[in-house]
Design a protein around this motif. Sequence first.
Motif, PDB file in Angstrom:
ATOM      1  N   GLU A 151     -57.115 -34.622  59.301  1.00  0.00           N
ATOM      2  CA  GLU A 151     -58.456 -33.774  59.869  1.00  0.00           C
ATOM      3  C   GLU A 151     -59.409 -33.641  58.763  1.00  0.00           C
ATOM      4  N   ALA A 152     -59.144 -34.124  57.625  1.00  0.00           N
ATOM      5  CA  ALA A 152     -59.913 -33.729  56.424  1.00  0.00           C
ATOM      6  C   ALA A 152     -61.017 -35.067  56.269  1.00  0.00           C
TER       7      ALA A 152
ATOM      8  N   GLN B 240     -64.146 -26.320  53.734  1.00  0.00           N
ATOM      9  CA  GLN B 240     -63.904 -26.082  55.325  1.00  0.00           C
ATOM     10  C   GLN B 240     -64.763 -24.797  55.788  1.00  0.00           C
ATOM     11  N   GLU B 241     -64.879 -23.708  54.728  1.00  0.00           N
ATOM     12  CA  GLU B 241     -65.544 -22.544  55.021  1.00  0.00           C
ATOM     13  C   GLU B 241     -66.974 -22.781  55.015  1.00  0.00           C
ATOM     14  N   MET B 242     -67.737 -23.972  54.272  1.00  0.00           N
ATOM     15  CA  MET B 242     -69.163 -24.242  54.357  1.00  0.00           C
ATOM     16  C   MET B 242     -69.150 -25.250  55.623  1.00  0.00           C
ATOM     17  N   THR B 243     -68.421 -26.155  56.003  1.00  0.00           N
ATOM     18  CA  THR B 243     -68.754 -27.269  56.963  1.00  0.00           C
ATOM     19  C   THR B 243     -68.032 -26.648  58.248  1.00  0.00           C
TER      20      THR B 243
ATOM     21  N   PRO C 246     -64.851 -36.227  60.752  1.00  0.00           N
ATOM     22  CA  PRO C 246     -64.954 -36.034  59.258  1.00  0.00           C
ATOM     23  C   PRO C 246     -65.397 -37.242  58.424  1.00  0.00           C
ATOM     24  N   PRO C 247     -66.055 -37.084  57.170  1.00  0.00           N
ATOM     25  CA  PRO C 247     -66.479 -38.506  56.488  1.00  0.00           C
ATOM     26  C   PRO C 247     -65.570 -38.825  55.864  1.00  0.00           C
TER      27      PRO C 247
END
Length: 139
Positions: free
Chosen positions: A18-19, A99-102, A108-109
């Motif tokens: 997921e990352a 995760q908090e920012m995006t 995901p990249p």
Amino acid sequence: MSTFTMGHINPEGLFRSEAFSQAITVTGRAKTIYIGGQNAINSKGELIGVGDLELQTKQALHNIKTILAAENASFADLVKLNIYLVSGSDPLVGYKAFQEMTGSLDNPPLVTVLFVSEFTSRPSCLLEIDGIAVIEGKD
């Protein structure tokens, strides 16, 4: 209608995260944004979060968000990120800040994380992030 397509490739037989995605293809007319290494330096030239990887990650991502916004792009348009961390840093702290920012990105990249001994130009920096984004180009 978009003049390009971006495909996120996660083939069977490879770990699906997921990352990050395993590969990304871009086909058609597009504008590529190459983002130079961003660290925790704010617009006044001040280092944010001395000794605090979470705050430094948030500032570096804020800088990237500003660059992307200047080109009418967002984190969703990122194709690749290279993240350089000072040895001994906990990548999970940076990941949490990411995760908090995006938020949760549907696609995901690509992500590469490397450990370095230090950043000679700014020894108090704990990380640097560069990247590539792709958006629709002009005809």
